[in-house]
Design a protein around this motif. Structure first.
Motif, PDB file in Angstrom:
ATOM      1  N   ILE A 150       1.044  -1.117  -0.378  1.00 19.86           N
ATOM      2  CA  ILE A 150      -0.083   0.314  -0.364  1.00 19.86           C
ATOM      3  C   ILE A 150       1.073   1.010   0.020  1.00 19.86           C
ATOM      4  O   ILE A 150       0.615   1.794  -0.899  1.00 19.86           O
ATOM      5  CB  ILE A 150      -0.813  -0.456   1.292  1.00 19.86           C
ATOM      6  CG1 ILE A 150      -1.459  -0.755   1.109  1.00 19.86           C
ATOM      7  CG2 ILE A 150      -1.552   1.905   1.557  1.00 19.86           C
ATOM      8  CD1 ILE A 150      -3.035  -1.468   1.982  1.00 19.86           C
ATOM      9  N   CYS A 151       1.670   1.659   0.412  1.00 19.99           N
ATOM     10  CA  CYS A 151       2.899   2.283   1.170  1.00 19.99           C
ATOM     11  C   CYS A 151       3.765   2.597  -0.646  1.00 19.99           C
ATOM     12  O   CYS A 151       3.644   3.767  -0.683  1.00 19.99           O
ATOM     13  CB  CYS A 151       3.687   2.678   1.989  1.00 19.99           C
ATOM     14  SG  CYS A 151       3.174   2.359   4.084  1.00 19.99           S
ATOM     15  N   ASP A 152       3.808   1.631  -0.710  1.00 17.53           N
ATOM     16  CA  ASP A 152       5.007   1.637  -2.200  1.00 17.53           C
ATOM     17  C   ASP A 152       3.834   2.518  -3.376  1.00 17.53           C
ATOM     18  O   ASP A 152       4.355   2.461  -4.453  1.00 17.53           O
ATOM     19  CB  ASP A 152       5.605  -0.031  -2.748  1.00 17.53           C
ATOM     20  CG  ASP A 152       6.209  -0.350  -2.179  1.00 17.53           C
ATOM     21  OD1 ASP A 152       7.042   0.372  -0.921  1.00 17.53           O
ATOM     22  OD2 ASP A 152       6.654  -1.025  -2.019  1.00 17.53           O
ATOM     23  N   LEU A 153       2.739   2.166  -3.131  1.00 17.98           N
ATOM     24  CA  LEU A 153       1.562   2.743  -4.554  1.00 17.98           C
ATOM     25  C   LEU A 153       1.495   4.133  -3.986  1.00 17.98           C
ATOM     26  O   LEU A 153       0.397   4.807  -4.928  1.00 17.98           O
ATOM     27  CB  LEU A 153       0.480   2.318  -4.319  1.00 17.98           C
ATOM     28  CG  LEU A 153       0.667   0.890  -5.199  1.00 17.98           C
ATOM     29  CD1 LEU A 153      -0.597  -0.942  -5.192  1.00 17.98           C
ATOM     30  CD2 LEU A 153       1.264   0.237  -6.862  1.00 17.98           C
ATOM     31  N   THR A 154       1.859   4.909  -2.357  1.00 19.32           N
ATOM     32  CA  THR A 154       1.847   6.364  -2.640  1.00 19.32           C
ATOM     33  C   THR A 154       2.935   7.414  -3.044  1.00 19.32           C
ATOM     34  O   THR A 154       4.291   6.342  -2.346  1.00 19.32           O
ATOM     35  CB  THR A 154       1.258   5.679  -0.968  1.00 19.32           C
ATOM     36  OG1 THR A 154       1.630   5.583  -0.275  1.00 19.32           O
ATOM     37  CG2 THR A 154      -0.336   5.258  -1.376  1.00 19.32           C
ATOM     38  N   ASP A 155       2.490   8.548  -2.385  1.00 20.68           N
ATOM     39  CA  ASP A 155       3.618   9.182  -2.557  1.00 20.68           C
ATOM     40  C   ASP A 155       4.085  10.216  -0.992  1.00 20.68           C
ATOM     41  O   ASP A 155       5.265  10.420  -0.740  1.00 20.68           O
ATOM     42  CB  ASP A 155       3.836  10.149  -3.180  1.00 20.68           C
ATOM     43  CG  ASP A 155       3.771  10.394  -5.042  1.00 20.68           C
ATOM     44  OD1 ASP A 155       4.308   8.853  -5.570  1.00 20.68           O
ATOM     45  OD2 ASP A 155       1.808  10.240  -5.849  1.00 20.68           O
ATOM     46  N   GLY A 156       3.442  10.339   0.190  1.00 22.19           N
ATOM     47  CA  GLY A 156       3.111   9.918   1.099  1.00 22.19           C
ATOM     48  C   GLY A 156       1.948   9.670   2.172  1.00 22.19           C
ATOM     49  O   GLY A 156       1.345   9.258   1.160  1.00 22.19           O
ATOM     50  N   ALA A 157       2.512   9.933   2.970  1.00 20.26           N
ATOM     51  CA  ALA A 157       1.746   9.699   3.997  1.00 20.26           C
ATOM     52  C   ALA A 157       1.289  10.464   5.596  1.00 20.26           C
ATOM     53  O   ALA A 157       2.362  11.022   6.514  1.00 20.26           O
ATOM     54  CB  ALA A 157       1.653   7.959   4.787  1.00 20.26           C
ATOM     55  N   THR A 158       0.548  10.591   5.723  1.00 21.79           N
ATOM     56  CA  THR A 158      -0.164  11.363   7.447  1.00 21.79           C
ATOM     57  C   THR A 158      -0.673  10.336   7.855  1.00 21.79           C
ATOM     58  O   THR A 158      -1.521   9.237   7.438  1.00 21.79           O
ATOM     59  CB  THR A 158      -0.912  12.513   6.980  1.00 21.79           C
ATOM     60  OG1 THR A 158      -2.383  12.062   6.754  1.00 21.79           O
ATOM     61  CG2 THR A 158      -0.141  13.273   6.293  1.00 21.79           C
ATOM     62  N   MET A 159      -0.941  10.073   9.387  1.00 21.56           N
ATOM     63  CA  MET A 159      -1.521   9.688  10.265  1.00 21.56           C
ATOM     64  C   MET A 159      -1.960   9.815  11.777  1.00 21.56           C
ATOM     65  O   MET A 159      -1.164  11.132  11.999  1.00 21.56           O
ATOM     66  CB  MET A 159      -0.916   7.622   9.938  1.00 21.56           C
ATOM     67  CG  MET A 159       0.688   8.125  11.449  1.00 21.56           C
ATOM     68  SD  MET A 159       1.087   6.691  11.566  1.00 21.56           S
ATOM     69  CE  MET A 159       0.102   5.212  11.886  1.00 21.56           C
ATOM     70  N   SER A 160      -2.931   9.195  12.138  1.00 21.44           N
ATOM     71  CA  SER A 160      -2.913   9.901  14.365  1.00 21.44           C
ATOM     72  C   SER A 160      -3.263   8.319  13.976  1.00 21.44           C
ATOM     73  O   SER A 160      -2.928   7.483  14.679  1.00 21.44           O
ATOM     74  CB  SER A 160      -4.295  10.551  14.027  1.00 21.44           C
ATOM     75  OG  SER A 160      -4.714  10.291  15.532  1.00 21.44           O
ATOM     76  N   ALA A 161      -1.319   8.642  15.061  1.00 19.18           N
ATOM     77  CA  ALA A 161      -0.862   7.421  15.648  1.00 19.18           C
ATOM     78  C   ALA A 161      -1.165   6.973  17.304  1.00 19.18           C
ATOM     79  O   ALA A 161      -1.407   5.944  17.280  1.00 19.18           O
ATOM     80  CB  ALA A 161       0.612   7.804  15.764  1.00 19.18           C
ATOM     81  N   LYS A 162      -1.872   7.792  17.464  1.00 16.99           N
ATOM     82  CA  LYS A 162      -2.824   7.636  18.797  1.00 16.99           C
ATOM     83  C   LYS A 162      -3.777   6.876  18.322  1.00 16.99           C
ATOM     84  O   LYS A 162      -4.411   5.737  19.092  1.00 16.99           O
ATOM     85  CB  LYS A 162      -3.803   8.917  18.874  1.00 16.99           C
ATOM     86  CG  LYS A 162      -4.712   8.775  20.656  1.00 16.99           C
ATOM     87  CD  LYS A 162      -5.529   9.998  20.905  1.00 16.99           C
ATOM     88  CE  LYS A 162      -5.807   9.614  22.508  1.00 16.99           C
ATOM     89  NZ  LYS A 162      -6.660  10.906  22.096  1.00 16.99           N
ATOM     90  N   LYS A 163      -4.086   6.886  17.142  1.00 11.78           N
ATOM     91  CA  LYS A 163      -5.537   5.689  16.911  1.00 11.78           C
ATOM     92  C   LYS A 163      -5.123   4.347  17.042  1.00 11.78           C
ATOM     93  O   LYS A 163      -5.539   3.410  16.834  1.00 11.78           O
ATOM     94  CB  LYS A 163      -6.369   5.607  15.421  1.00 11.78           C
ATOM     95  CG  LYS A 163      -6.943   6.990  16.146  1.00 11.78           C
ATOM     96  CD  LYS A 163      -7.750   7.458  14.779  1.00 11.78           C
ATOM     97  CE  LYS A 163      -8.648   8.519  14.454  1.00 11.78           C
ATOM     98  NZ  LYS A 163      -8.353   9.634  14.714  1.00 11.78           N
ATOM     99  N   ASP A 164      -3.530   4.008  16.523  1.00  8.10           N
ATOM    100  CA  ASP A 164      -3.045   2.741  16.802  1.00  8.10           C
ATOM    101  C   ASP A 164      -1.969   2.772  17.991  1.00  8.10           C
ATOM    102  O   ASP A 164      -1.214   1.685  17.843  1.00  8.10           O
ATOM    103  CB  ASP A 164      -2.018   2.689  15.367  1.00  8.10           C
ATOM    104  CG  ASP A 164      -2.757   2.009  13.593  1.00  8.10           C
ATOM    105  OD1 ASP A 164      -4.364   1.796  14.306  1.00  8.10           O
ATOM    106  OD2 ASP A 164      -2.965   2.989  12.881  1.00  8.10           O
TER     107      ASP A 164
END
Length: 170
Positions: A150-164
């Motif tokens: 999934i990550c290899d198919l995208t150019d960048g990422a954001t996330m809310s780490a609290k949820k994990d």
């Protein structure tokens, strides 16, 4: 003024979005959309129609409708679209996943038009598990391998780490 929370999205929006830009996405997360709009952009929903039908049992209701994206590109031009915002386990659709097949199709389309894909990966592990369980060809892949794809198919990422459960605050 800046909005508190989801800081990476705020910074990303300020860097990539110019006034009048269009940000297509498979629905939105409220603060993500806020940051996009505070930066001068306009969110456009390009999720498949099945996502809006609670009775429909299609397994990947987080998928992008490439035809809806094509309409936006034709109307506004690819240069007015700084990125497509893709959420895995789409919050506003009740946690609906996106498929690898759809993400590959999106990557092919965006590469042709020089448009980035930015991944809101807050619930990527759940989405990867769902792919492992429901998408043909992924039954024997680990969740980690699917997350990497999934990550290899995208150019960048954001996330809310609290949820994990990685940190005690987003």
């Amino acid at each position: 003024p800046t909005h508190q929370g989801r800081g990476a999205e705020n910074i990303l929006s300020q860097i990539l979005i110019k006034k009048g830009d269009i940000i297509p996405g498979n629905m939105y997360f409220t603060t993500t959309r806020l940051h996009q709009e505070l930066a001068g952009g306009k969110f456009e929903d390009i999720i498949i129609d099945e996502a809006h039908d609670a009775e429909n049992e299609f397994p990947f209701k987080g998928n992008v409708d490439i035809n809806k994206l094509e309409v936006l590109v034709k109307k506004h031009g690819a240069k007015k679209i700084p990125y497509v915002c893709i959420a895995t386990s789409v919050n506003m659709a009740g946690g609906q996943p996106i498929s690898i097949a759809n993400l590959k199709e999106l990557r092919k389309y965006t590469a042709k038009h020089n448009i980035r894909i930015i991944h809101d990966m807050t619930r990527v592990a759940e989405n990867a598990y769902f792919i492992q369980q429901k998408e043909k060809g992924y039954e024997t892949k680990s969740v980690a391998e699917i997350v990497r794809e999934i990550c290899d198919l995208t150019d960048g990422a954001t996330m809310s780490a609290k949820k994990d459960a990685l940190v005690n605050i987003g």
